[in-house]
Design a protein around this motif. Sequence first.
Motif, PDB file in Angstrom:
ATOM      1  N   TYR A   1       0.852  -1.187   0.000  1.00 34.81           N
ATOM      2  CA  TYR A   1       0.000   0.000   0.000  1.00 34.81           C
ATOM      3  C   TYR A   1       0.889   1.239   0.000  1.00 34.81           C
ATOM      4  N   GLY A   2       0.709   2.092  -1.009  1.00 42.24           N
ATOM      5  CA  GLY A   2       1.519   3.290  -1.157  1.00 42.24           C
ATOM      6  C   GLY A   2       1.061   4.440  -0.281  1.00 42.24           C
ATOM      7  N   PRO A   3       1.694   5.603  -0.455  1.00 40.74           N
ATOM      8  CA  PRO A   3       1.429   6.758   0.415  1.00 40.74           C
ATOM      9  C   PRO A   3      -0.035   7.194   0.475  1.00 40.74           C
ATOM     10  N   LYS A   4      -0.801   6.984  -0.587  1.00 43.06           N
ATOM     11  CA  LYS A   4      -2.209   7.392  -0.562  1.00 43.06           C
ATOM     12  C   LYS A   4      -3.000   6.672   0.528  1.00 43.06           C
ATOM     13  N   PHE A   5      -2.477   5.552   0.990  1.00 41.30           N
ATOM     14  CA  PHE A   5      -3.194   4.736   1.977  1.00 41.30           C
ATOM     15  C   PHE A   5      -2.638   4.900   3.396  1.00 41.30           C
ATOM     16  N   ASP A   6      -1.698   5.809   3.580  1.00 40.76           N
ATOM     17  CA  ASP A   6      -0.995   5.871   4.863  1.00 40.76           C
ATOM     18  C   ASP A   6      -1.889   6.165   6.066  1.00 40.76           C
ATOM     19  N   ASN A   7      -2.952   6.895   5.880  1.00 33.12           N
ATOM     20  CA  ASN A   7      -3.814   7.248   7.014  1.00 33.12           C
ATOM     21  C   ASN A   7      -5.228   6.713   6.835  1.00 33.12           C
ATOM     22  N   GLY A   8      -5.329   5.571   6.159  1.00 27.91           N
ATOM     23  CA  GLY A   8      -6.636   5.017   5.845  1.00 27.91           C
ATOM     24  C   GLY A   8      -7.258   4.216   6.965  1.00 27.91           C
ATOM     25  N   ASN A   9      -8.402   3.646   6.654  1.00 31.28           N
ATOM     26  CA  ASN A   9      -9.150   2.841   7.615  1.00 31.28           C
ATOM     27  C   ASN A   9      -8.927   1.357   7.337  1.00 31.28           C
ATOM     28  N   ALA A  10      -8.591   0.621   8.388  1.00 32.17           N
ATOM     29  CA  ALA A  10      -8.403  -0.819   8.262  1.00 32.17           C
ATOM     30  C   ALA A  10      -9.752  -1.529   8.326  1.00 32.17           C
ATOM     31  N   LEU A  11      -9.804  -2.742   7.814  1.00 34.65           N
ATOM     32  CA  LEU A  11     -11.032  -3.531   7.885  1.00 34.65           C
ATOM     33  C   LEU A  11     -11.311  -4.008   9.307  1.00 34.65           C
ATOM     34  N   GLU A  12     -10.280  -4.017  10.132  1.00 31.63           N
ATOM     35  CA  GLU A  12     -10.430  -4.478  11.515  1.00 31.63           C
ATOM     36  C   GLU A  12      -9.478  -3.696  12.415  1.00 31.63           C
ATOM     37  N   GLU A  13      -9.761  -3.720  13.689  1.00 29.45           N
ATOM     38  CA  GLU A  13      -8.922  -3.038  14.676  1.00 29.45           C
ATOM     39  C   GLU A  13      -8.241  -4.111  15.524  1.00 29.45           C
ATOM     40  N   ASN A  14      -7.085  -4.572  15.096  1.00 26.66           N
ATOM     41  CA  ASN A  14      -6.415  -5.606  15.898  1.00 26.66           C
ATOM     42  C   ASN A  14      -5.255  -5.006  16.687  1.00 26.66           C
ATOM     43  N   TRP A  15      -4.980  -5.627  17.795  1.00 23.97           N
ATOM     44  CA  TRP A  15      -3.975  -5.106  18.727  1.00 23.97           C
ATOM     45  C   TRP A  15      -2.579  -5.096  18.119  1.00 23.97           C
ATOM     46  N   PHE A  16      -2.316  -6.046  17.243  1.00 24.82           N
ATOM     47  CA  PHE A  16      -0.964  -6.235  16.732  1.00 24.82           C
ATOM     48  C   PHE A  16      -0.459  -5.022  15.944  1.00 24.82           C
ATOM     49  N   SER A  17      -1.371  -4.321  15.279  1.00 22.34           N
ATOM     50  CA  SER A  17      -0.987  -3.228  14.396  1.00 22.34           C
ATOM     51  C   SER A  17      -0.764  -1.902  15.114  1.00 22.34           C
ATOM     52  N   LYS A  18      -0.990  -1.894  16.423  1.00 25.67           N
ATOM     53  CA  LYS A  18      -0.853  -0.654  17.184  1.00 25.67           C
ATOM     54  C   LYS A  18       0.571  -0.470  17.716  1.00 25.67           C
ATOM     55  N   VAL A  19       0.927   0.770  17.936  1.00 24.46           N
ATOM     56  CA  VAL A  19       2.205   1.098  18.570  1.00 24.46           C
ATOM     57  C   VAL A  19       2.244   0.455  19.959  1.00 24.46           C
ATOM     58  N   GLY A  20       3.377  -0.137  20.296  1.00 20.35           N
ATOM     59  CA  GLY A  20       3.538  -0.748  21.617  1.00 20.35           C
ATOM     60  C   GLY A  20       2.965  -2.145  21.730  1.00 20.35           C
ATOM     61  N   SER A  21       2.591  -2.741  20.620  1.00 19.54           N
ATOM     62  CA  SER A  21       1.985  -4.075  20.679  1.00 19.54           C
ATOM     63  C   SER A  21       2.967  -5.162  21.080  1.00 19.54           C
ATOM     64  N   ASP A  22       4.240  -4.848  21.086  1.00 18.19           N
ATOM     65  CA  ASP A  22       5.239  -5.829  21.511  1.00 18.19           C
ATOM     66  C   ASP A  22       5.469  -5.799  23.025  1.00 18.19           C
ATOM     67  N   ASP A  23       4.710  -4.972  23.716  1.00 22.50           N
ATOM     68  CA  ASP A  23       4.790  -4.903  25.185  1.00 22.50           C
ATOM     69  C   ASP A  23       3.555  -5.600  25.754  1.00 22.50           C
ATOM     70  N   PHE A  24       3.628  -6.921  25.886  1.00 21.34           N
ATOM     71  CA  PHE A  24       2.458  -7.698  26.276  1.00 21.34           C
ATOM     72  C   PHE A  24       1.932  -7.323  27.662  1.00 21.34           C
ATOM     73  N   ALA A  25       2.816  -6.897  28.528  1.00 19.32           N
ATOM     74  CA  ALA A  25       2.403  -6.585  29.901  1.00 19.32           C
ATOM     75  C   ALA A  25       1.498  -5.358  29.968  1.00 19.32           C
ATOM     76  N   ASN A  26       1.572  -4.511  28.945  1.00 17.23           N
ATOM     77  CA  ASN A  26       0.831  -3.249  28.996  1.00 17.23           C
ATOM     78  C   ASN A  26      -0.120  -3.069  27.817  1.00 17.23           C
ATOM     79  N   LEU A  27      -0.644  -4.171  27.281  1.00 17.60           N
ATOM     80  CA  LEU A  27      -1.545  -4.074  26.140  1.00 17.60           C
ATOM     81  C   LEU A  27      -2.848  -3.347  26.471  1.00 17.60           C
ATOM     82  N   VAL A  28      -3.223  -3.339  27.746  1.00 13.93           N
ATOM     83  CA  VAL A  28      -4.459  -2.645  28.094  1.00 13.93           C
ATOM     84  C   VAL A  28      -4.251  -1.140  28.282  1.00 13.93           C
ATOM     85  N   ASP A  29      -3.012  -0.670  28.081  1.00 13.89           N
ATOM     86  CA  ASP A  29      -2.795   0.775  27.956  1.00 13.89           C
ATOM     87  C   ASP A  29      -3.113   1.120  26.502  1.00 13.89           C
TER      88      ASP A  29
END
Length: 388
Positions: free
Chosen positions: A230-258
């Motif tokens: 996906y090129g620059p035109k899609f950089d701020n688009g809407n995903a089909l789903e909201e999954n935790w993995f794609s968010k900033v800080g998703s590699d910090d399992f202890a604080n996923l509820v932040d």
Amino acid sequence: MEKLILPGMENQSHLFQLEQDVHYLNCAYMSPLLKAVEKQAISEIEKRRNPQNLTLADFFDPVSEVKKLFSNLIGGDDPDRIAIVPSASYGLATAALNMPARKGGKIVLLEGQFPSNYYVWKKRADSSGMKLEIVNKPTGQTSWSEKVLNTISPDTAAVVIAPVHWADGSKFDCSSIGERCKETESYFILDGTQAIGASEFDIGESRADALICAGYKWLMGPYSFGLAYYGPKFDNGNALEENWFSKVGSDDFANLVDYQEEFRPKAWRYNVGECSNFIYIKMMIAALKQIMEWSPSSIQNHCAEISSSFIGRISEMGFSVDAPDNRARHLFGILPTKTFSWEEFNRCCTEKKVLVSHRGPYIRVSPHLYNTAEDFTVLEQCLQRSIA
């Protein structure tokens, strides 16, 4: 019957587990698994027996690796522009969701386009006051690419095609079409499923805004695993789903509820949930490494070498195949003669264990590096029987 191997790149059938008496000319339907891909799958299944063997790195490192490999394969320079999708339809739906509507505008498609790359655009057009414009395959001297170029105008919202047509192997001049889309500010979206992995492609030269590929054909990976750019035109688009993995800080399992509103950069937001599928992703990594080692140009050369004489011979029998300049080497359609019997052809293919596809009016033939000239000789025998 021992298969004849022509000079050129060494035949690669030893890397697969195809039966010797099977003439599998159907990679466009589904690729056979490489031994290395199968081995990787078994290894990951065994590892998954005991979840304590999984580490944080198992969730994230393979994702980064597969993005980098695919980015390199398509001539990209930014793995963050790659997303993992479960299917071409998912990736195309993401593109359709984020393509702005032009009231009264048009979405340009190809005649006989793959259904997943038609239905989503029909829905998008119907829901936004746009219309579809289907570009038919020409019968005269004009190329199909020229017809597409002549269709693009300032009211074109998007051009959605494929580098290689799924039914007959027609090739398209993506660079020229992409340039024209840039001039008209139209989105340029490609279904690369029947091209990427077997033919040379450069995402920069194509100027495509999005490129979506199923993984189980020419990428030689598992079913239900695909990759998308996906090129620059899609950089701020809407995903089909909201999954935790794609968010900033998703590699910090202890604080996923932040909870985080911010996504990881660029195409990360479009990753399907559970994209670090431990088995499938390792299979895809193994497949991509092998493709890069071969190179798509070698695949094209091998397929041309083993099929060119065959095409000449069946043309003399009355069958029709597009000129080499207009089609891919790894996938081409054969138009039958007027006296052709599908029933007799299918009977012969079953008897001689020849695997091809019937798509629209075409006998679709799609060889790979595991094929030889002998496979085409046997296919020729079935074509001959079908017109006798």
